[in-house]
Each structure stands twice: as structure tokens, then as C-alpha cells.
Write a protein that holds these residues in place. Structure first.
Motif, PDB file in Angstrom:
ATOM      1  N   PRO A  79       0.834  -1.197   0.000  1.00 52.57           N
ATOM      2  CA  PRO A  79       0.000   0.000   0.000  1.00 52.57           C
ATOM      3  C   PRO A  79       0.874   1.255   0.000  1.00 52.57           C
ATOM      4  N   ALA A  80       0.389   2.292  -0.647  1.00 59.32           N
ATOM      5  CA  ALA A  80       1.132   3.550  -0.716  1.00 59.32           C
ATOM      6  C   ALA A  80       1.157   4.214   0.653  1.00 59.32           C
ATOM      7  N   ALA A  81       2.223   4.928   0.906  1.00 62.37           N
ATOM      8  CA  ALA A  81       2.341   5.632   2.182  1.00 62.37           C
ATOM      9  C   ALA A  81       1.248   6.699   2.276  1.00 62.37           C
ATOM     10  N   PRO A  82       0.674   6.858   3.471  1.00 61.96           N
ATOM     11  CA  PRO A  82      -0.383   7.862   3.604  1.00 61.96           C
ATOM     12  C   PRO A  82       0.167   9.269   3.380  1.00 61.96           C
ATOM     13  N   ARG A  83      -0.618  10.091   2.727  1.00 61.70           N
ATOM     14  CA  ARG A  83      -0.204  11.464   2.467  1.00 61.70           C
ATOM     15  C   ARG A  83      -0.481  12.321   3.694  1.00 61.70           C
ATOM     16  N   THR A  84       0.457  13.194   3.955  1.00 61.01           N
ATOM     17  CA  THR A  84       0.252  14.090   5.092  1.00 61.01           C
ATOM     18  C   THR A  84      -0.594  15.263   4.637  1.00 61.01           C
ATOM     19  N   THR A  85      -1.586  15.559   5.440  1.00 64.18           N
ATOM     20  CA  THR A  85      -2.507  16.632   5.076  1.00 64.18           C
ATOM     21  C   THR A  85      -2.178  17.931   5.793  1.00 64.18           C
ATOM     22  N   THR A  86      -1.248  17.856   6.761  1.00 61.30           N
ATOM     23  CA  THR A  86      -0.915  19.087   7.470  1.00 61.30           C
ATOM     24  C   THR A  86       0.071  19.887   6.635  1.00 61.30           C
ATOM     25  N   SER A  87      -0.188  21.171   6.502  1.00 62.99           N
ATOM     26  CA  SER A  87       0.702  22.034   5.730  1.00 62.99           C
ATOM     27  C   SER A  87       1.671  22.721   6.683  1.00 62.99           C
ATOM     28  N   ALA A  88       2.767  23.176   6.123  1.00 57.27           N
ATOM     29  CA  ALA A  88       3.760  23.877   6.933  1.00 57.27           C
ATOM     30  C   ALA A  88       3.140  25.154   7.483  1.00 57.27           C
ATOM     31  N   PRO A  89       3.530  25.531   8.690  1.00 58.33           N
ATOM     32  CA  PRO A  89       2.955  26.752   9.258  1.00 58.33           C
ATOM     33  C   PRO A  89       3.341  27.950   8.402  1.00 58.33           C
ATOM     34  N   LYS A  90       2.409  28.895   8.297  1.00 58.09           N
ATOM     35  CA  LYS A  90       2.653  30.091   7.492  1.00 58.09           C
ATOM     36  C   LYS A  90       3.722  30.949   8.161  1.00 58.09           C
ATOM     37  N   VAL A  91       4.663  31.381   7.345  1.00 59.61           N
ATOM     38  CA  VAL A  91       5.708  32.273   7.866  1.00 59.61           C
ATOM     39  C   VAL A  91       5.189  33.701   7.789  1.00 59.61           C
ATOM     40  N   THR A  92       5.228  34.362   8.914  1.00 61.75           N
ATOM     41  CA  THR A  92       4.730  35.732   8.949  1.00 61.75           C
ATOM     42  C   THR A  92       5.878  36.707   8.725  1.00 61.75           C
ATOM     43  N   THR A  93       5.608  37.716   7.949  1.00 55.63           N
ATOM     44  CA  THR A  93       6.590  38.770   7.696  1.00 55.63           C
ATOM     45  C   THR A  93       6.182  39.987   8.517  1.00 55.63           C
ATOM     46  N   ARG A  94       7.124  40.541   9.246  1.00 55.38           N
ATOM     47  CA  ARG A  94       6.823  41.707  10.083  1.00 55.38           C
ATOM     48  C   ARG A  94       7.978  42.693  10.035  1.00 55.38           C
ATOM     49  N   THR A  95       7.681  43.897  10.393  1.00 61.25           N
ATOM     50  CA  THR A  95       8.684  44.979  10.382  1.00 61.25           C
ATOM     51  C   THR A  95       8.848  45.519  11.797  1.00 61.25           C
ATOM     52  N   VAL A  96      10.107  45.680  12.207  1.00 66.36           N
ATOM     53  CA  VAL A  96      10.413  46.215  13.541  1.00 66.36           C
ATOM     54  C   VAL A  96      11.366  47.406  13.345  1.00 66.36           C
ATOM     55  N   THR A  97      11.064  48.492  14.043  1.00 68.68           N
ATOM     56  CA  THR A  97      11.910  49.693  13.937  1.00 68.68           C
ATOM     57  C   THR A  97      12.578  49.964  15.268  1.00 68.68           C
ATOM     58  N   GLY A  98      13.885  50.164  15.203  1.00 66.33           N
ATOM     59  CA  GLY A  98      14.653  50.468  16.411  1.00 66.33           C
ATOM     60  C   GLY A  98      14.470  51.917  16.834  1.00 66.33           C
ATOM     61  N   PRO A  99      14.932  52.274  18.023  1.00 66.67           N
ATOM     62  CA  PRO A  99      14.794  53.653  18.512  1.00 66.67           C
ATOM     63  C   PRO A  99      15.724  54.608  17.746  1.00 66.67           C
ATOM     64  N   SER A 100      15.399  55.851  17.820  1.00 64.76           N
ATOM     65  CA  SER A 100      16.243  56.887  17.194  1.00 64.76           C
ATOM     66  C   SER A 100      17.500  57.073  18.047  1.00 64.76           C
ATOM     67  N   VAL A 101      18.652  56.997  17.383  1.00 61.93           N
ATOM     68  CA  VAL A 101      19.925  57.156  18.089  1.00 61.93           C
ATOM     69  C   VAL A 101      20.579  58.441  17.573  1.00 61.93           C
ATOM     70  N   THR A 102      20.904  59.342  18.517  1.00 59.66           N
ATOM     71  CA  THR A 102      21.537  60.621  18.167  1.00 59.66           C
ATOM     72  C   THR A 102      23.049  60.448  18.242  1.00 59.66           C
ATOM     73  N   TYR A 103      23.724  60.958  17.241  1.00 56.59           N
ATOM     74  CA  TYR A 103      25.189  60.894  17.204  1.00 56.59           C
ATOM     75  C   TYR A 103      25.728  62.235  16.726  1.00 56.59           C
ATOM     76  N   GLU A 104      27.006  62.381  16.526  1.00 55.15           N
ATOM     77  CA  GLU A 104      27.654  63.661  16.242  1.00 55.15           C
ATOM     78  C   GLU A 104      27.117  64.375  15.008  1.00 55.15           C
ATOM     79  N   TYR A 105      26.658  63.621  13.989  1.00 60.39           N
ATOM     80  CA  TYR A 105      26.215  64.246  12.728  1.00 60.39           C
ATOM     81  C   TYR A 105      24.694  64.256  12.565  1.00 60.39           C
ATOM     82  N   GLY A 106      23.945  63.841  13.548  1.00 56.98           N
ATOM     83  CA  GLY A 106      22.493  63.832  13.442  1.00 56.98           C
ATOM     84  C   GLY A 106      21.896  62.656  14.222  1.00 56.98           C
ATOM     85  N   SER A 107      20.821  62.083  13.694  1.00 61.18           N
ATOM     86  CA  SER A 107      20.186  60.926  14.348  1.00 61.18           C
ATOM     87  C   SER A 107      19.657  59.969  13.267  1.00 61.18           C
TER      88      SER A 107
END
Length: 198
Positions: A94-122
Motif C-alpha cells: 500500500p502507498a504511504a499515507p499522504r500528510t494533510t498538514t501544511s507547513a505553518p505560514k511564515v509571517t513577515t513583520r517589520t520592527v523599527t529600532g529607537p532613534s539614536v543621536t550621534y555627532e552628525y544627526g540621528s
């Protein structure tokens, strides 16, 4: 002609008497034991049926007519499987049973760091993640024009983008851009804060 008719009639009568006497109950005849190796073999290759035991002959249950009426073994019919007729048969697995579970969806997200002030601006660093992997990075608010703008462009070209050093190293451990030490340091600080937030 008359003699021949009498001879045939006598032969038939004698044969009938012999059969009746031989099969009659209580006739007292015993059947000799024949070793299996010496038992007669039928043309089909199997040994001839065993003669009835003396007790069966005495009870009259095994007469020659009852032995003759035994059914022969059936021949294999055409609808039997090849394996039952001595042929080979391929075994299907008999053929191997097919898996019906799909890979979990990869979520895309954006993260912004804090503003850092230095000698020439921020500046602030914004990273895009797919799952836990950094796929893009960019600096926001860099100074434009002049020598500061040139340094900002050098840092942006080295670190940012989908093929920049941030994506390649997947961390804030970046090499310092020559001639843009302050801008490089500010970029790394904002990037590290964004990674900690993510």
C-alpha cells in the motif's frame, strides 16, 4: 453361438457373485496391510486410496461401490488466482499515507529600532523579518548632503538592503565602515535595539 452366450453369462454371474461375497458384511476377509512405499500409485501422481480397515469392512460401511462413488479432487478453475495455481504473483504494497498538514505560514513583520543621536544627526534602523530571519534592513533619518551625507550613503550601502551585511550576518555584529565610525556605531545601536524588540 450358444456356447459363447453361456460363457458370457457364466462369466457375468461369477463376477457378480465374487463382488457380492467380497463386499458382504461378516465375510471375515481381512485386508492385508500394504506398506505405504509399496502402495500402488495412480496416474495423477498421488497414492491410491487406502483399503478399508477390517472393522469398516465388517460393518459394511466401505463397499467397493461406495469407494467408487467418492468425488475426485476438483481441478483448479480459471478464476483462481495465479498463486493458487502455482504461478508467481507480485505483491503490492500500500502507498504511504499522504500528510494533510501544511507547513505553518511564515509571517513577515517589520520592527523599527529607537532613534539614536550621534555627532552628525540621528537615525533609526528598520528591519523586516520573515519568521525569525532578517530579510531586509534600512536606516531612516540619515543626514543628507555634504560630508555627513556621504558617510550616511556609505553606511547605508554596506549595511542595508536585502543583500547587505545585516541580512548576511543576521546580527548587529557588523564591521565598521571606514571614515564613518560615528554613523556605523549609531546604526549598530538602533539595529541591536530593534533585534531585542523583535
Amino acid at each position: 453361438m450358444r456356447r459363447a452366450l453361456l460363457a458370457i453369462t457364466g462369466l457375468a454371474a461369477g463376477t457378480t457373485a465374487l463382488v457380492v461375497l467380497k463386499g458382504a458384511p461378516g465375510s471375515g476377509q481381512t485386508v492385508p496391510d500394504v506398506p505405504v512405499a509399496l502402495a500402488p500409485v495412480t496416474p495423477g501422481g498421488s497414492a491410491a486410496p487406502e483399503p478399508p480397515s477390517p472393522t469398516a469392512a465388517a460393518s459394511g460401511s466401505a463397499t467397493p461401490s461406495s469407494r467408487a462413488s467418492a468425488k475426485p479432487t476438483p481441478k483448479p478453475s480459471a478464476d483462481r488466482s495465479p498463486a493458487s495455481q502455482g504461478g508467481t504473483r507480485t505483491r503490492t504494497t500500500p502507498a504511504a499515507p499522504r500528510t494533510t498538514t501544511s507547513a505553518p505560514k511564515v509571517t513577515t513583520r517589520t520592527v523599527t529600532g529607537p532613534s539614536v543621536t550621534y555627532e552628525y544627526g540621528s537615525l533609526r534602523v528598520r528591519i523586516t523579518l520573515s519568521g525569525s530571519r532578517i530579510v531586509d534592513a534600512t536606516a531612516i533619518g540619515l543626514p543628507l548632503g555634504g560630508q555627513s551625507g556621504q558617510r550616511s550613503d556609505d553606511v547605508q550601502a554596506r549595511y542595508s538592503g536585502t543583500s547587505g551585511e545585516v541580512v548576511a550576518r543576521q546580527s548587529a555584529s557588523l564591521s565598521t565602515v571606514s571614515g564613518a565610525t560615528y554613523t556605523s556605531t549609531a546604526y549598530k545601536q538602533s539595529l541591536q535595539a530593534a533585534l531585542d524588540k523583535a
